[in-house]
Write an enzyme that holds these catalytic residues in place. Structure first.
Site, short mmCIF file in Angstrom:
data_model
loop_
_atom_site.label_atom_id
_atom_site.label_comp_id
_atom_site.label_asym_id
_atom_site.label_seq_id
_atom_site.Cartn_x
_atom_site.Cartn_y
_atom_site.Cartn_z
N GLU A 113 0.84 -1.20 0.00
CA GLU A 113 0.00 0.00 0.00
C GLU A 113 0.87 1.24 0.00
O GLU A 113 2.03 1.18 0.41
CB GLU A 113 -0.83 0.05 1.30
CG GLU A 113 -1.80 -1.06 1.43
CD GLU A 113 -2.41 -1.12 2.83
OE1 GLU A 113 -2.15 -0.24 3.66
OE2 GLU A 113 -3.16 -2.07 3.07
N LYS A 115 2.10 4.63 1.62
CA LYS A 115 2.15 5.14 2.98
C LYS A 115 1.76 6.62 2.90
O LYS A 115 2.51 7.44 2.38
CB LYS A 115 3.56 4.97 3.55
CG LYS A 115 3.65 5.34 5.01
CD LYS A 115 5.02 4.93 5.55
CE LYS A 115 5.12 5.18 7.04
NZ LYS A 115 4.82 6.54 7.44
N ASP A 117 1.02 10.34 3.89
CA ASP A 117 1.72 11.22 4.82
C ASP A 117 0.75 12.24 5.42
O ASP A 117 0.55 13.32 4.89
CB ASP A 117 2.87 11.93 4.09
CG ASP A 117 3.90 12.44 5.06
OD1 ASP A 117 3.80 12.12 6.26
OD2 ASP A 117 4.81 13.17 4.63
N TYR A 224 -7.05 2.23 5.93
CA TYR A 224 -6.16 1.14 5.54
C TYR A 224 -6.03 0.02 6.57
O TYR A 224 -5.21 -0.87 6.42
CB TYR A 224 -4.77 1.66 5.22
CG TYR A 224 -4.20 2.64 6.24
CD1 TYR A 224 -3.95 2.24 7.55
CD2 TYR A 224 -3.93 3.96 5.88
CE1 TYR A 224 -3.46 3.12 8.49
CE2 TYR A 224 -3.42 4.85 6.82
CZ TYR A 224 -3.19 4.44 8.11
OH TYR A 224 -2.70 5.30 9.04
N CYS A 405 15.55 48.21 -4.16
CA CYS A 405 14.73 47.40 -5.07
C CYS A 405 15.46 47.23 -6.41
O CYS A 405 15.87 48.23 -7.01
CB CYS A 405 13.38 48.07 -5.28
SG CYS A 405 12.36 47.22 -6.49
N CYS A 408 13.09 49.24 -9.15
CA CYS A 408 12.82 50.68 -9.19
C CYS A 408 13.82 51.47 -8.34
O CYS A 408 13.76 52.70 -8.31
CB CYS A 408 11.39 50.97 -8.73
SG CYS A 408 11.14 50.70 -6.97
N CYS A 423 9.62 46.34 -1.05
CA CYS A 423 9.81 47.58 -1.78
C CYS A 423 8.55 48.40 -1.53
O CYS A 423 7.44 47.95 -1.84
CB CYS A 423 9.96 47.31 -3.28
SG CYS A 423 9.78 48.82 -4.25
N CYS A 429 6.46 50.89 -8.88
CA CYS A 429 7.49 49.88 -9.15
C CYS A 429 6.92 48.89 -10.18
O CYS A 429 5.88 48.26 -9.93
CB CYS A 429 7.83 49.18 -7.83
SG CYS A 429 9.00 47.85 -8.01
S1 IVH Z 1 -0.91 0.45 8.89
C1 IVH Z 1 -0.93 -1.63 13.03
N1 IVH Z 1 -0.96 1.45 6.49
O1 IVH Z 1 2.22 5.39 9.00
C2 IVH Z 1 -0.56 -0.96 11.76
N2 IVH Z 1 -0.17 2.81 8.27
O2 IVH Z 1 4.28 4.31 11.58
C3 IVH Z 1 -1.32 0.26 11.50
N3 IVH Z 1 0.41 5.11 7.57
O3 IVH Z 1 1.02 5.31 12.28
C4 IVH Z 1 -0.75 1.12 10.45
N4 IVH Z 1 -0.11 4.87 5.45
O4 IVH Z 1 -0.22 6.74 10.56
C5 IVH Z 1 -0.65 1.67 7.78
N5 IVH Z 1 -1.12 2.25 4.31
C6 IVH Z 1 -0.82 2.45 5.60
C7 IVH Z 1 -0.34 3.68 6.06
C8 IVH Z 1 -0.01 3.83 7.41
C9 IVH Z 1 0.32 5.72 6.37
C10 IVH Z 1 0.90 5.78 8.80
C11 IVH Z 1 0.16 5.49 10.06
C12 IVH Z 1 1.16 4.86 10.97
C13 IVH Z 1 2.46 5.28 10.35
C14 IVH Z 1 3.55 4.23 10.47
#
Ligand code: IVH
Length: 682
Positions: A113, A115, A117, A224, A405, A408, A423, A429
């Site tokens: 999957e 990750k 952010d 997820y 500036c 000008c 400026c 300007c």
């Molecule tokens: S699974 C028990 N899947 O990344 C496992 N985490 O330290 C639960 N995160 O705290 C997490 N994408 O906030 C999982 N596809 C994904 C994720 C994901 C982002 C975050 C989540 C977690 C941190 C990992």
């Protein structure tokens, strides 16, 4: 309405509206127009006001924003909210795979999957209704942010079908990159510090006290992980697919991988493909698919043993800082921009990087000729994040921030508490004037799309336009044939570009059309420092017209909610300049709106006797503004299409049923532009 009827109607409305919301935000396939949706929502709001005892937990009115919270209640997680162990290396993934196989045997299927952010969130549905949303906190207990999470449109308030009585799912709240950029631009415009990245912006938004404000933040959510066990679900992937059928947002990029090779293919694909996403991912997550195997593997104190996160390496390169240019923005802010020895960075060649302001240059202690580290963050332009001091030569020269500036020659100023140099010559300007003109015509301001950046440049250079009022005095004869000389470059010879008939016509027409743009946008268009879209709206609503605003005292301004001293000072300074008063007078003479719309004010009788249905989403106006304009020009709004309707004004995303009905009855369907033409023609 009697109580029973009200309760029933509220139930029906809530069900319907939740379904429409789901179709609109999750399926991206609306089945009714925004107008119809708003009508139903209004009906629900009215009923809920009259019969508050029937307000339901899954009511879509809660999305708009509940009561502000002072402190979020602390909630203990039903299952601890663990994080993942991280790795940056392929060899550690091999080790992880070996560990897994040793524990559960050779046949292992993985799910890969993205990750996401953002910040993790746990959602609990009780009897299908969203009851609680809790942040991770320390993993054992987190904050109850339910009211804020309810404002996120892709999170269903009620599940699509029956689910276990108590159903918990976890995921990540994120902010889109495009939304983050707009949010930051808006913040900078009103002098608020921008967020460092979409993750901070998402986290900051979810912790705001007022859900009404959270509702305006571009938040989204990917889910997820299902922490509890569910009947008949034997794998992680199956659990996610089941969650999808409940209407929960699961990433379509989640993939089953049967071997390390497939895992590495997934990683390599997303290491570059992630640049095309409108949200940030900082890695990928590899999870053992079988729940029985997950159980066998279990957890350490902090992490599951059945999953690992692979973090993408931030793309960083080293190159030489050749020189620094200083750009002057529309508000006069000076931005130092580094010119670099060109270098490849994640698919693009980087030649320039922002150095933001004098403080950043000082903190980095960056010198001309230094080898600098350049990284690509969430921003469009890459940034310099450090200097390789080992490679510094004695010839490297320290940076002297400019005092005047570059455009000008005015002496720059730096206000206390602000990072940027300015400026002060805002009306003379050149880049500031051009920037202000560009802002004036921009989509969110006067929306004159027949004039673009290049055209403004030519109009400025030709001396025809020096301030926004000049735009309204342009004639077809002045514009037709106006020529720009494009200087020769290398072996190419000089070129000429000139306005053709159609361009000249469009400009005159577009400028004339903008005269109906409402006051709050005109106020925003003036480009008063710190008066962004939201502040302009507040000022317009409060003062109703430009004269009241012009006569306002400092105390009147700061008495308005969210108008601070800095905005008040800026407004007062702007109105203290005679050239600005003259500008307003000229614009007023040309017929621009300097008064807030009031339903009772009649502008003309151009639409007398005509009936309209307004549907869809528009570019220049909100639907409400179009309806007000119809009334102000003597027309009448109808709720639905019938043989009595004269025109259907159609925006984007108008429901197909409405279109079909209008066509069947032979009712002319007109665009927003055609409508503007109807009311702006003489
Ligand atoms: S699974 C028990 N899947 O990344 C496992 N985490 O330290 C639960 N995160 O705290 C997490 N994408 O906030 C999982 N596809 C994904 C994720 C994901 C982002 C975050 C989540 C977690 C941190 C990992």
């Amino acid at each position: 309405m009697i109580k029973e009827e009200a309760e029933n109607r509220i139930r029906v409305l809530v069900l319907k509206l939740n379904q429409y919301n789901f179709e609109y935000y999750n399926l991206l396939n609306p089945t009714i127009s925004d107008f119809e949706f708003d009508q139903l929502l209004k009906e629900l709001e009215t009923l809920e006001k009259e019969f508050p005892e029937f307000i339901r937990d899954d009511s879509p009115t809660l999305r708009v924003g509940g009561e502000p919270t002072k402190d979020f209640a602390s909630v203990i997680h039903r299952y601890p909210m663990l994080s993942l162990s991280n790795t940056y290396s392929e060899s550690e993934i091999r080790e992880f795979d070996a560990r897994v196989r040793k524990a559960v045997g050779e046949t292992v299927e993985y799910v890969c999957e993205l990750k996401f952010d953002g910040l993790s969130i746990g959602l609990t549905y009780e009897n299908g209704v969203l009851k609680q949303a809790v942040t991770r906190g320390d993993g054992v207990q987190g904050d109850d942010v339910t009211n804020n999470v309810r404002t996120i449109k892709t999170i269903p308030l009620r599940l699509q079908k029956e689910a276990p009585d108590i159903f918990e799912i976890r995921g990540e709240i994120i902010m889109t990159i495009s939304g983050f950029r707009t949010l930051n631009a808006d913040r900078e415009e009103v002098g608020d510090a921008p967020f460092a990245n979409p993750r901070n912006a998402a986290a900051g938004s979810i912790k705001m006290q007022d859900p009404i404000q959270v509702a305006q933040r571009p938040l989204d959510c990917f889910l997820y992980y299902l922490p509890g066990s569910l009947p008949e679900i034997t794998s992680h992937y199956q659990g996610l697919q089941y969650a999808k059928t409940l209407g929960l947002k699961i990433s379509d990029d989640t993939t089953i991988c049967n071997s390390l090779t497939e895992i590495f293919d997934f990683i390599n694909k997303w290491d570059t493909a992630r640049e095309l996403l409108d949200y940030e991912t900082d890695g990928i997550v590899i999870k053992v698919n079988s729940l029985a195997q997950q159980k066998q593997l279990g957890f350490t104190a902090k992490n599951p043993r059945w999953a690992i996160a692979y973090k993408f390496k931030t793309k960083r390169v080293e190159t030489i800082l050749l020189s620094i240019d200083y750009q002057v923005g529309r508000t006069g802010a000076i931005t130092p921009v580094a010119n670099l020895r060109p270098i490849q960075l994640g698919g693009t060649i980087v030649k320039r990087a922002s150095l933001h302001n004098a403080d950043i240059i000082k903190n980095l202690d960056v010198r001309l000729g230094d080898f600098v580290y350049v990284e690509k963050g969430g921003e469009i332009i890459p940034k310099i994040i450090g200097v390789n001091l080992e490679k510094r030569t004695p010839t490297a020269t320290s940076v002297q921030f400019i005092s005047h500036c570059p455009e000008c020659g005015s002496l720059l100023i730096k206000n206390e508490g602000e990072a940027a140099h300015f400026c002060p010559n805002e009306d003379h300007c050149p880049p500031q004037i051009k920037g202000k003109l560009e802002h004036f015509i921009s989509r969110k301001a006067m929306n004159i799309d027949s004039l673009g950046e290049g055209k403004i440049e030519l109009l400025w250079e030709s001396g025809l336009v020096k301030n926004p009022a000049d735009l309204y005095e342009l004639t077809y004869d002045q514009l037709f044939g106006l020529t720009k000389v494009i200087p020769a470059e290398g072996v190419k010879s000089e070129k000429k570009a000139s306005f053709r008939e159609k361009t000249a016509e469009n400009i005159v027409h577009g400028v004339a059309q903008s005269k109906v743009i409402p006051f709050q946008k005109v106020l925003f268009a003036l480009g008063i420092r710190f008066v962004g879209e939201t502040v302009a709206k507040k000022l317009a609503n409060h003062f109703q017209n430009i004269d009241n605003l012009q006569n306002a005292l400092f105390d009147d301004l700061v008495a308005i909610e969210d108008i601070g001293e800095r905005i008040a000072d800026s407004v007062l300074t702007w109105f203290s300049r005679p050239e600005h008063i003259e500008l307003i007078e000229r614009l007023r003479k040309h017929g621009l709106q300097f008064e807030s719309m009031n339903r009772l004010d009649v502008i003309s009788d151009k639409l007398a006797g005509k009936t309209f249905v307004v549907s869809g989403v528009f570019n220049h106006f909100s639907r409400e503004e179009i309806k007000q304009l119809i009334e102000k020009h003597g027309g009448k709004n109808l709720g639905s299409i019938s043989s009595q309707t004269n025109y259907l004004i159609a925006g984007e995303k108008m429901g197909p049923a409405k279109k079909a009905k209008a066509e069947k009855l032979g009712i002319p369907i007109i665009t927003e532009d055609q409508f503007e033409e109807m009311i702006s023609s003489n």
